[in-house]
Scaffold this motif. Sequence first.
Motif, short mmCIF file in Angstrom:
data_model
loop_
_atom_site.label_atom_id
_atom_site.label_comp_id
_atom_site.label_asym_id
_atom_site.label_seq_id
_atom_site.Cartn_x
_atom_site.Cartn_y
_atom_site.Cartn_z
N HIS A 143 -14.59 79.08 97.09
CA HIS A 143 -15.45 80.02 97.19
C HIS A 143 -15.41 80.44 98.69
O HIS A 143 -14.55 80.04 99.59
CB HIS A 143 -16.82 79.62 96.73
N GLY A 182 -15.47 85.07 93.81
CA GLY A 182 -16.74 85.85 94.39
C GLY A 182 -17.06 86.65 93.12
O GLY A 182 -16.43 86.49 91.88
N THR A 185 -13.09 88.45 92.46
CA THR A 185 -12.33 87.14 92.86
C THR A 185 -10.70 87.82 93.19
O THR A 185 -10.40 88.77 92.24
CB THR A 185 -12.25 86.18 91.54
N LEU A 204 -23.58 85.22 86.76
CA LEU A 204 -22.24 84.19 86.74
C LEU A 204 -22.57 83.46 87.93
O LEU A 204 -22.15 82.26 88.10
CB LEU A 204 -20.94 84.85 86.68
N THR A 206 -24.21 81.19 89.40
CA THR A 206 -24.96 79.90 88.96
C THR A 206 -24.30 78.49 89.25
O THR A 206 -23.06 78.76 88.75
CB THR A 206 -25.82 80.08 87.66
N GLY A 210 -18.09 77.55 88.90
CA GLY A 210 -16.89 77.32 89.50
C GLY A 210 -16.03 76.08 89.04
O GLY A 210 -14.98 76.12 88.74
N1 LIG Z 1 -22.45 87.47 92.85
C1 LIG Z 1 -21.64 87.04 91.72
N2 LIG Z 1 -21.24 88.02 90.67
C2 LIG Z 1 -20.41 87.38 89.87
N3 LIG Z 1 -19.75 86.42 89.94
C3 LIG Z 1 -19.94 85.49 90.96
C4 LIG Z 1 -20.79 85.98 91.97
N4 LIG Z 1 -20.87 84.81 92.98
C5 LIG Z 1 -20.12 83.95 92.54
N5 LIG Z 1 -19.43 84.26 91.26
C6 LIG Z 1 -18.59 83.47 90.41
O1 LIG Z 1 -19.30 82.25 90.18
C7 LIG Z 1 -18.38 81.28 90.06
C8 LIG Z 1 -19.09 80.35 91.23
O2 LIG Z 1 -18.04 79.21 91.58
P1 LIG Z 1 -18.44 78.26 92.75
O3 LIG Z 1 -19.07 79.07 94.18
O4 LIG Z 1 -17.45 77.24 92.98
O5 LIG Z 1 -19.86 77.43 92.41
P2 LIG Z 1 -19.83 76.03 91.83
O6 LIG Z 1 -19.27 75.08 92.95
O7 LIG Z 1 -21.63 75.80 91.86
O8 LIG Z 1 -19.28 75.64 90.43
C9 LIG Z 1 -17.17 81.59 90.60
O9 LIG Z 1 -16.32 81.78 89.20
C10 LIG Z 1 -17.41 83.10 91.21
O10 LIG Z 1 -16.34 84.01 91.13
#
Ligand SMILES: Nc1ncnc2c1ncn2[C@@H]1O[C@H](COP(=O)(O)OP(=O)(O)O)[C@@H](O)[C@H]1O
Length: 277
Positions: A143, A182, A185, A204, A206, A210
């Motif tokens: 991330h 992000g 991505t 997503l 949350t 990831g």
């Molecule tokens: N603002 C956003 N809108 C849509 N998707 C998001 C956004 N921010 C993060 N994501 C997606 O959510 C996921 C978060 O992954 P990550 O940061 O590794 O979280 P975690 O470690 O809690 O699992 C990723 O697939 C990312 O692309």
Amino acid sequence: MSEAREWSRVDTARFVRAATRDDDKYSRGVVALRTGSPAYPGAAVLGVEAAWRAGAGFVRYAGEQRVIDAVLARRPETVGGPDTGRTRVGAWVIGSGTDPEERTDAEARALREIVSGTAPVVIDAGALDLASGATAPVVVTPHAGEFARLRERLGLADADQDTAAEVRRMAAELHGVVLRKGARTLIAGPDGPVIAVDAGTGWLATAGTGDVLAGVLGAVIAANPCAPLAEVAAAGTWLHGHAARIAAGVGGGGTGHPIVALDVAEALPLAIADVLS
Ligand SMILES: Nc1ncnc2c1ncn2[C@@H]1O[C@H](COP(=O)(O)OP(=O)(O)O)[C@@H](O)[C@H]1O
Ligand SMILES: NC(=O)C1=CN([C@@H]2O[C@H](COP(=O)(O)OP(=O)(O)OC[C@H]3O[C@@H](n4cnc5c(N)ncnc54)[C@H](OP(=O)(O)O)[C@@H]3O)[C@@H](O)[C@H]2O)[C@@H](O)CC1
């Protein structure tokens, strides 16, 4: 500004196929995960659930007994053990829910063996430090925060023009696929274009989604052994976003509603069915 190729549903469909009467559990794809830890057992559960729901025929889990217990409580279909998964593995997933500071010597040896093998490896979260020594085909999934730390570690922290250029440069440095997570991505291999996959819903963002993505990537990679890794990773990322859109109810143009990471995993079969229709 670097150009990025926008990834679509039609692009994704090239990497999704329906199961047939000729399939068996191995031909559908075998995913092995070495993820989670006593501090973060949930990350292992989420990745395993996602690998199954993304269509894997066989999911193996290697890790500590406490984490195996959590995985099997949720998904008894999984074959778990302290060191399972050496045979017939189509893709590995490592690092989600682990802390490199807590890594034991035995764990370090097991991880080094995985990243020195022949099966593709999804390297997430707490295993990202192993990316630069890997000889296996890899997809690294930082991330924004992890991406900045990895750039620093690789000595790439001097300014590039934009994030797409940074992703491309890191992929060249690692000789692997970089998937920078992000809302949009960005994915690049050492050669070829940067691919952009729009999640399409902020719901997503949350905790744990990831970890779900890592499991999805494992399943889609295992099911597509001969395809270009960056494109397969883009297909997995698109399915993950589509599952989130379905789970959050944003399909009809509405604002949707909150979801949790398991909701995304549970919506994956509907996302796949939609791509196949
Ligand atoms: N603002 C956003 N809108 C849509 N998707 C998001 C956004 N921010 C993060 N994501 C997606 O959510 C996921 C978060 O992954 P990550 O940061 O590794 O979280 P975690 O470690 O809690 O699992 C990723 O697939 C990312 O692309
Ligand atoms: N249920 C479970 O088991 C779960 C287990 N999980 C596991 O937890 C482990 C730790 O993962 P993590 O991502 O929470 O922490 P970490 O890698 O230390 O980075 C956090 C720091 O980086 C920065 N930052 C900047 N941009 C950012 C961004 N877009 N997204 C996030 N961070 C961003 C920000 O720093 P700041 O900008 O505030 O200085 C922030 O403080 C990992 O193994 C993971 O798999 C989680 O998946 C949750 C569910």
